[in-house]
Design an enzyme around this catalytic site. Structure first.
Site, short mmCIF file in Angstrom:
data_model
loop_
_atom_site.label_atom_id
_atom_site.label_comp_id
_atom_site.label_asym_id
_atom_site.label_seq_id
_atom_site.Cartn_x
_atom_site.Cartn_y
_atom_site.Cartn_z
N LYS A 64 0.86 -1.19 0.00
CA LYS A 64 0.00 0.00 0.00
C LYS A 64 0.88 1.22 0.00
O LYS A 64 2.03 1.17 0.45
CB LYS A 64 -0.88 0.02 1.26
N ASP A 104 -7.00 4.46 -4.55
CA ASP A 104 -7.65 4.33 -3.23
C ASP A 104 -8.25 5.72 -2.97
O ASP A 104 -8.48 6.47 -3.93
CB ASP A 104 -6.63 3.91 -2.15
P1 NDP Z 1 -12.90 8.00 -2.79
O1 NDP Z 1 -11.81 8.99 -2.63
O2 NDP Z 1 -13.49 7.78 -4.14
O3 NDP Z 1 -14.11 8.34 -1.79
C1 NDP Z 1 -13.91 8.39 -0.42
C2 NDP Z 1 -15.21 8.80 0.25
O4 NDP Z 1 -15.07 8.63 1.65
C3 NDP Z 1 -15.57 10.25 0.03
O5 NDP Z 1 -16.96 10.39 0.07
C4 NDP Z 1 -14.89 10.91 1.22
O6 NDP Z 1 -15.44 12.17 1.56
C5 NDP Z 1 -15.11 9.91 2.30
N1 NDP Z 1 -14.02 10.01 3.27
C6 NDP Z 1 -12.71 9.80 3.05
N2 NDP Z 1 -11.98 10.03 4.15
C7 NDP Z 1 -12.85 10.39 5.08
C8 NDP Z 1 -12.71 10.75 6.43
N3 NDP Z 1 -11.51 10.78 7.04
N4 NDP Z 1 -13.85 11.03 7.12
C9 NDP Z 1 -15.06 11.01 6.50
N5 NDP Z 1 -15.26 10.69 5.22
C10 NDP Z 1 -14.17 10.39 4.53
O7 NDP Z 1 -12.32 6.64 -2.20
P2 NDP Z 1 -12.82 5.14 -2.44
O8 NDP Z 1 -14.28 5.10 -2.62
O9 NDP Z 1 -11.94 4.55 -3.45
O10 NDP Z 1 -12.42 4.47 -1.05
C11 NDP Z 1 -13.33 4.38 0.04
C12 NDP Z 1 -12.88 3.27 0.98
O11 NDP Z 1 -12.87 2.03 0.27
C13 NDP Z 1 -11.49 3.42 1.57
O12 NDP Z 1 -11.46 2.84 2.86
C14 NDP Z 1 -10.64 2.58 0.62
O13 NDP Z 1 -9.44 2.14 1.24
C15 NDP Z 1 -11.59 1.42 0.37
N6 NDP Z 1 -11.35 0.61 -0.82
C16 NDP Z 1 -11.26 1.18 -2.06
C17 NDP Z 1 -11.08 0.38 -3.16
C18 NDP Z 1 -11.06 0.93 -4.55
O14 NDP Z 1 -10.98 0.13 -5.49
N7 NDP Z 1 -11.15 2.24 -4.75
C19 NDP Z 1 -10.91 -1.07 -3.04
C20 NDP Z 1 -11.09 -1.57 -1.70
C21 NDP Z 1 -11.28 -0.74 -0.65
P3 NDP Z 1 -14.62 13.52 1.27
O15 NDP Z 1 -14.75 13.76 -0.20
O16 NDP Z 1 -15.29 14.56 2.09
O17 NDP Z 1 -13.21 13.27 1.69
O1 2IT Z 2 -7.90 -1.39 -0.74
C1 2IT Z 2 -7.87 -1.87 -1.89
O2 2IT Z 2 -8.01 -3.09 -2.08
C2 2IT Z 2 -7.68 -0.97 -3.02
N1 2IT Z 2 -7.61 0.25 -2.82
C3 2IT Z 2 -7.52 -1.51 -4.40
C4 2IT Z 2 -6.11 -2.00 -4.64
C5 2IT Z 2 -5.79 -2.40 -6.05
O3 2IT Z 2 -4.62 -2.73 -6.27
O4 2IT Z 2 -6.66 -2.40 -6.92
#
Ligand code: NDP
Ligand code: 2IT
Length: 383
Positions: A64, A104
């Site tokens: 990561k 992420d």
């Molecule tokens: P994005 O940046 O697309 O969206 C994140 C969302 O979460 C936004 O709405 C953001 O609001 C909110 N958020 C982020 N940080 C905070 C915080 N500290 N407090 C409150 N709200 C917060 O990210 P993703 O959708 O990609 O990721 C969301 C989660 O999913 C994370 O935990 C990530 O690690 C996990 N994840 C993502 C994957 C992927 O493929 N993208 C795969 C597996 C897991 P704001 O805009 O106000 O910051």
């Molecule tokens: O938390 C996760 O699994 C991700 N942000 C996606 C990682 C990836 O390599 O697609």
């Protein structure tokens, strides 16, 4: 990583990449851009990633990375310059067979594009060194949707095993980013009603079901705030995150899809009081340990992040395969592989739960099933 802002000031941010375990494949995991990022956060995410990636059944190790750079309010030029500067350091540590970063929080197709361009410029190699790329230069169809869709597929598996399903369920989603939007989309397609979404400022409640075209326009096109939803959709309410959370809404299924520790034991108690049936973690470690314990004690079906959100990295691994083959698969081909992979994760997790704990203990099941493969590979390789 140094970069200049639009006023010509020199700025410096700190970047990280934790290469945690490559027993079963090249290090693989996302890059996060958020002001909270530090080594501790990147290490917990990298540690989780090892076992999540193992569960997918695909040959990917765990890693990561990220930076404390805050992308909010930055111009496109500032984002581009920062991403190029990050890759100017990172390129020497990564490669298609060494370590393959992806998106992420704060990193989507735009950022991956700028980083990929810089990698190519520096290394003079065209290879699948990053996943989540745009569709014009080696990205995979369905990667954008994969994490959210995968979450709904596995929650559906879990509900079906209990003789139930998504159809007709009222669903609370937190977040309004990549994971939240596509989880909401698939849940709606399967007949669920998603009534909440949020960002770090606040959350919306739409009793008729969230209109995802509006959310996508606000978040994916305008890069705006979720409060704008209530301005545009008259029936919706907006609440400030300082006073309450989405978990105060009565729902059958809760899907935390924003960030770590966003659901504490009091939120769990409220959800349990409101008769929640199932919880699926779209974000990484969104539920506090005491919250998980409360759900399990109350017999709420609970699917932990390392199983529930593995669809994203699984399709990243499929993107790596397509890049190596120099082929591009159709949306349906990737989506049906994703569905099969999530079913495989569900089966492995249930099996290990039954063997080592109790049948519905998906937390132990996912930890143990994920761990065993990595441990066996490490021992076999002479550790
Ligand atoms: P994005 O940046 O697309 O969206 C994140 C969302 O979460 C936004 O709405 C953001 O609001 C909110 N958020 C982020 N940080 C905070 C915080 N500290 N407090 C409150 N709200 C917060 O990210 P993703 O959708 O990609 O990721 C969301 C989660 O999913 C994370 O935990 C990530 O690690 C996990 N994840 C993502 C994957 C992927 O493929 N993208 C795969 C597996 C897991 P704001 O805009 O106000 O910051
Ligand atoms: O938390 C996760 O699994 C991700 N942000 C996606 C990682 C990836 O390599 O697609």
């Amino acid at each position: 990583m140094p970069w200049t802002d639009d006023n010509g000031n020199m700025r410096v941010n700190r970047g990280y990449r934790v290469q945690f375990n490559n027993a079963i494949g090249p290090y693989k995991g996302g890059l996060r851009l958020h002001p909270s990022v530090d080594l501790s956060i990147i290490k917990f995410l990298g540690f989780e990633q090892i076992f999540k990636n193992s569960l997918t059944g695909l040959p990917i190790g765990g890693g990561k990375g990220g930076s404390d750079f805050d992308p909010k309010g930055k111009s496109d030029r500032e984002i581009r310059e920062f991403c190029q500067s990050f890759m100017t350091e990172l390129y020497r540590h990564i490669g298609a067979d060494t370590d393959v970063p992806a998106g992420d929080i704060g990193v989507g197709a735009r950022e991956i594009g700028y980083m990929f361009g810089q990698y190519k410029r520096l290394k003079n190699v065209y290879e699948g060194v990053l996943t989540g790329k745009g569709l014009t230069y080696g990205g995979s169809l369905a990667r954008t949707e994969a994490t959210g869709y995968g979450l709904i597929y596995i929650v559906q598996n879990m509900l079906e095993k209990a003789g139930d399903g998504i159809k007709g369920k009222t669903i609370a989603v937190s977040g309004a980013g990549n994971v939240a939007i596509y989880a909401a989309q698939k849940a709606t397609e399967l007949g669920g009603k998603v009534v909440t979404m949020s960002d770090s400022d606040g959350w919306i409640y739409d009793p008729k079901g969230v209109d995802l075209d509006v959310v996508k326009d606000i978040k994916e096109v305008k890069r705006g705030r979720i409060s704008e939803y209530a301005d545009r959709v008259g029936r919706a309410e907006y609440h400030n995150s300082e006073t309450s959370k989405v978990w105060s809404v009565k729902c059958d299924v809760a899907l935390p899809c924003a960030t770590q520790n966003e659901l504490d034991v009091n939120d769990a108690k409220t959800l349990i009081k409101n008769k929640v049936k199932a919880v699926g973690e779209g974000a990484n470690m969104p539920s506090a340990t005491e919250a998980i314990n409360a759900f399990q004690a109350a017999k709420v079906l609970f699917m932990p992040a390392k199983a529930a959100n593995a669809g994203g990295v699984a399709v990243s691994a499929l993107e790596m395969s397509q890049n190596s083959q120099r082929l591009a698969w159709s949306f349906d081909e990737v989506d049906s592989k994703l569905k099969g992979i999530m079913k495989g994760i569900f089966d492995k997790t249930s099996e290990a739960a039954k063997q080592f704990s109790s049948p519905d203990d998906y937390v132990s099941g996912a930890n143990i099933a994920g761990f065993l493969k990595v441990a066996q590979a490490m021992i076999a390789q002479g550790v």
